[in-house]
Enzyme design. Structure first.
Site, PDB file in Angstrom:
ATOM      1  N   LYS A 172     -10.885  -3.272  -1.564  1.00  0.00           N
ATOM      2  CA  LYS A 172     -12.167  -3.223  -2.367  1.00  0.00           C
ATOM      3  C   LYS A 172     -12.233  -4.276  -3.328  1.00  0.00           C
ATOM      4  O   LYS A 172     -13.207  -4.894  -3.472  1.00  0.00           O
ATOM      5  CB  LYS A 172     -12.219  -1.831  -2.818  1.00  0.00           C
ATOM      6  CG  LYS A 172     -11.581  -0.658  -2.179  1.00  0.00           C
ATOM      7  CD  LYS A 172     -12.338   0.060  -0.743  1.00  0.00           C
ATOM      8  CE  LYS A 172     -11.400   0.781  -0.208  1.00  0.00           C
ATOM      9  NZ  LYS A 172     -12.157   1.575   1.148  1.00  0.00           N
ATOM     10  N   ASP A 220      -2.588   7.473  -5.096  1.00  0.00           N
ATOM     11  CA  ASP A 220      -3.138   6.450  -4.373  1.00  0.00           C
ATOM     12  C   ASP A 220      -4.113   5.723  -5.231  1.00  0.00           C
ATOM     13  O   ASP A 220      -5.118   6.325  -6.046  1.00  0.00           O
ATOM     14  CB  ASP A 220      -4.131   7.548  -3.467  1.00  0.00           C
ATOM     15  CG  ASP A 220      -4.749   6.669  -2.305  1.00  0.00           C
ATOM     16  OD1 ASP A 220      -4.877   5.263  -2.520  1.00  0.00           O
ATOM     17  OD2 ASP A 220      -5.309   7.169  -1.148  1.00  0.00           O
ATOM     18  N   TRP A 280      -9.665  12.383   0.461  1.00  0.00           N
ATOM     19  CA  TRP A 280      -9.991  11.443   1.325  1.00  0.00           C
ATOM     20  C   TRP A 280      -9.553  12.103   2.636  1.00  0.00           C
ATOM     21  O   TRP A 280      -8.493  12.552   3.057  1.00  0.00           O
ATOM     22  CB  TRP A 280      -9.235  10.177   1.123  1.00  0.00           C
ATOM     23  CG  TRP A 280      -9.589   9.084   2.017  1.00  0.00           C
ATOM     24  CD1 TRP A 280     -10.660   8.719   2.712  1.00  0.00           C
ATOM     25  CD2 TRP A 280      -8.773   8.313   2.881  1.00  0.00           C
ATOM     26  NE1 TRP A 280     -10.667   7.669   3.779  1.00  0.00           N
ATOM     27  CE2 TRP A 280      -9.151   7.452   3.658  1.00  0.00           C
ATOM     28  CE3 TRP A 280      -7.176   8.223   2.681  1.00  0.00           C
ATOM     29  CZ2 TRP A 280      -8.605   6.414   4.604  1.00  0.00           C
ATOM     30  CZ3 TRP A 280      -6.508   7.212   3.384  1.00  0.00           C
ATOM     31  CH2 TRP A 280      -7.493   6.375   4.387  1.00  0.00           C
TER      32      TRP A 280
END
Ligand code: LMR
Length: 398
Positions: free
Chosen positions: A246, A211, A130
């Site tokens: 999300k 993560d 990311w």
């Protein structure tokens, strides 16, 4: 006074999303930012979250500061979600969990904590990762290195090369791992690969930092926690930042957590104390409503069940879009192999498109991808999937 300040070149994801909003074309397609859109192209308001909002609205009361570490009910709910409420690490109190400002906030607090308590430790991230990982950890003063991960030749994982690099790292190097739904590639470790990675982390004395931003979008809510549980069961001490942006579709609430798995409750208490200090000198304490909202969804059995079913449906829709994109592209360009769309997991796929091809997709067809070639598959729907596939095929055909 400010003449020396240089212009900000922008963020590869967030600035692109701003450009998308400004684009006047009505048929534009946003596959850039990691947001789950429903089949109507909207950010969904999940039924379970809506019901939790109604419960909270009916009990409006004073809005005190939360403790530095966040809402107790939220923190317990996070541990139950990630480990299961009867896991010995949970019942034994050896996990220090704080509510964070999104999982980005958890990464930042973890990074600051590591910089203070493991001075000199570098961090090694997957190549690619990311875009913001590097910025967050560098911003906290850590030097950032990479380990091999994505194999452009196969669209899969360079697992052996990854392990070889990790085996050569000095002890106490932090290793950032995506627990599921790798961002940006969609390429995940299998459970067997996680099992093979654990001894590498253990033998080298590496500090894993997981993560977990997309729990439920890979193989399921429980299955996506495999890495968290495997590392814990192997007796490793590690960090995990997780997000509800999300999987509860609550992006702007900024709700995530940072958990640190410790060898025992006494060390967890000290770690928690120092995390609180890190929070205090960053932003003091996290948002009340976010904590209450997530704690209500996860802590109300009926809402928890409804939420799980909604996440399952989101995952199923992403998989259906992967299949559609694959089928149309395969039909249009039969000489190429688009199987990676089916094996990759979560919201993202690495398309292999070059920055020039991505630019052409955006400029000519109004289809927005991140310039690395990352596509947010969760932005596809019945109305835009064929158009996206046709645009991609045109660009790939040159
Ligand atoms: C993404 O990767 O697009 C999301 O996680 C949003 C962000 O903050 O970058």
């Amino acid at each position: 006074m400010f003449a020396h300040i240089t212009p900000y070149p922008g963020d590869p994801i967030l600035s692109l999303n701003e450009d998308f909003q400004k684009d006047p074309r009505t048929d534009k397609i946003n596959l850039s930012i990691g947001i789950y859109f429903d089949d109507a192209g909207r950010i969904p308001v999940m039924g379970s979250v809506q019901r939790a909002e109604a419960i909270l609205a009916a009990q409006v009361g004073p809005k005190p500061y939360l403790p530095m570490e966040g809402l107790p009910a939220f923190r317990s709910a996070v541990q139950a979600l990630l480990w299961g409420e009867s896991h010995t690490a949970v019942t034994g109190g050896s996990i220090a969990t704080i509510q964070s400002v999104g999982s980005s906030g958890g990464l930042k607090v973890g990074a600051d904590f590591i910089h203070t308590w493991f001075p000199g430790s570098a961090i090694c991230v997957s190549e690619p990762t990311w875009d913001n990982h590097k910025a967050v950890f560098e911003g906290a003063g850590l030097s950032v290195q990479t380990y091999p991960y994505y194999d452009p030749a196969t669209g899969g994982l360079r697992f052996e090369a990854m392990c070889e690099t990790l085996r050569a790292l000095p002890g106490r190097t932090v290793v950032l791992l995506h627990a599921c739904c790798h961002n940006p590639t969609g390429v995940d470790l299998t459970t067997a690969q996680w099992d093979a990675l654990v001894p590498v982390l253990k033998e080298r004395g590496l500090i894993a930092f997981l993560d977990l931003a997309y729990q439920g979008f890979g193989d399921g809510i429980e299955a996506d926690a495999y890495a968290v549980r495997a590392l814990t069961d192997a007796g490793l001490s590690f960090f995990v930042a997780n997000s509800f942006s999300k999987n509860m579709s609550v992006y702007g609430e900024r709700c995530g957590a940072l958990s640190v798995v410790c060898p025992d409750a006494a060390q967890a208490a000290c770690v928690l104390g120092q995390l609180k200090f890190t929070v205090r000198r960053n932003y003091s304490n996290p948002p009340l409503h976010a904590g209450q909202l997530v704690a209500t969804v996860l802590g109300t059995p009926e809402l928890r069940t409804q939420w799980a079913a909604e996440v399952d449906a989101m995952r199923a829709r992403i998989l259906a879009m992967r299949q559609r994109l694959h089928d149309v592209l395969q039909a249009k360009l039969p000489g190429r192999d688009f199987g990676y769309f089916l094996t990759q997991r979560g919201m993202f796929s690495y398309t292999g498109l070059t920055p020039a091809q991505v630019d052409r997709l955006r400029e000519e067809f109004g289809v927005y991808l991140v310039r690395s070639g990352r596509m947010c598959v969760a932005g596809l729907n019945e109305r835009n999937v064929e158009r996206t596939a046709a645009a991609m095929a045109a660009v790939l055909a040159g």
